[in-house]
Design a protein around this motif. Structure first.
Motif, PDB file in Angstrom:
ATOM      1  N   ALA A   1       0.844  -1.195   0.000  1.00 36.64           N
ATOM      2  CA  ALA A   1       0.000   0.000   0.000  1.00 36.64           C
ATOM      3  C   ALA A   1       0.878   1.242   0.000  1.00 36.64           C
ATOM      4  O   ALA A   1       1.902   1.283   0.683  1.00 36.64           O
TER       5      ALA A   1
ATOM      6  N   TYR B   1      -8.303  -0.759   1.008  1.00 39.52           N
ATOM      7  CA  TYR B   1      -6.955  -0.813   1.588  1.00 39.52           C
ATOM      8  C   TYR B   1      -7.005  -1.235   3.053  1.00 39.52           C
ATOM      9  O   TYR B   1      -6.067  -1.857   3.563  1.00 39.52           O
TER      10      TYR B   1
ATOM     11  N   THR C   1      -1.560  -5.374  -4.243  1.00 33.55           N
ATOM     12  CA  THR C   1      -2.513  -4.323  -4.560  1.00 33.55           C
ATOM     13  C   THR C   1      -2.132  -3.704  -5.887  1.00 33.55           C
ATOM     14  O   THR C   1      -0.978  -3.355  -6.105  1.00 33.55           O
TER      15      THR C   1
END
Length: 244
Positions: free
Chosen positions: A52, A112, A127
């Motif tokens: 992230a 997230y 991601t």
């Protein structure tokens, strides 16, 4: 050598083996399988993916932006929070989430948060913005490209949780549809969880089936079985309101 920082109560060596003095032979420690899994996850994140960006790390429902999203979209936030509380069970069952809504309503932040909870639970997470992922696959066809096409496809197939942003954004053509189908179908076959977001224009009637028209019915059918009904998040773009 496996993870040297792994704290094993049995005192095994760096490769997850113990030594039997009586038989003068090595045998696998009970932690070895977990250490191997963590090593594979670390390799995938190093070679292929990120977890992230800084904006979406250390998310907490007691603080902004999650506290604001929970205030504006209580039902959606509650579903996501419950999903995160049972992240171990959901990931192991291959259960995912679909956040569907208008731009700027908090879909990405909630997705997230799920990724964060999965990673905190010891699961591997990749991601990707869907367009970026497709571009990476296309670039991997080049000679000496790193990561290779096989590494990317293996990662998105076997990672415990795949988080895709803006699934409906890439302009559909035969190649795009085939790549999306390959990714989704492989995760479907391996019973791997996926969390994804998609937008629809503000003011339009919510119609989840439109995603099927965009990404192809066979891909859409598999996704629906993997995530169930979408979590709707409607309303004006909060980012635009803040900037006003």
């Amino acid at each position: 050598m496996l993870d040297p920082d792994f704290d094993c109560p049995n005192g095994c060596d760096a490769n997850g083996f113990l030594f039997d003095e009586t038989t003068r032979s090595a045998y696998a420690c009970t932690c070895r399988e977990e250490r191997l899994r963590r090593q594979v996850h670390a390799d995938m994140e190093d070679n292929v993916g990120r977890y992230a960006p800084s904006r979406f790390q250390n998310l907490d429902f007691s603080e902004l932006p999650l506290s604001g999203i929970a205030e504006r979209h209580t039902a959606a936030a509650s579903v996501v929070r419950r999903f995160g509380d049972r992240i171990d069970d959901n990931i192991r069952k291959g259960q995912g989430l679909w956040l569907l809504g208008n731009k700027g309503t908090g879909k990405t932040t909630l997705a997230y948060y799920v990724a964060q909870q999965a990673r905190a639970g010891g699961f591997s997470v990749l991601t990707r913005n869907t367009t970026d992922l497709l571009n990476e696959i296309r670039d991997s066809y080049k000679v000496d490209a790193q990561p290779t096409t096989r590494e990317i496809i293996n990662a998105v197939t076997h990672v415990d949780l795949l988080h895709l942003e803006d699934v409906a954004v890439p302009r559909p053509n035969d190649w795009v549809l085939e790549q999306l189908y390959t990714i989704v179908n492989r995760r479907y076959e391996y019973n791997k969880a996926i969390v994804f977001t998609s937008d629809f224009p503000f003011g339009e009637h919510v119609n989840p089936a439109k995603l099927g028209e965009h990404i192809g019915e066979r891909t859409y059918s598999r996704l629906m079985q993997m995530v169930g009904d979408p979590i709707p998040m409607t309303g004006a773009d909060y980012r635009m309101q803040v900037g006003a």
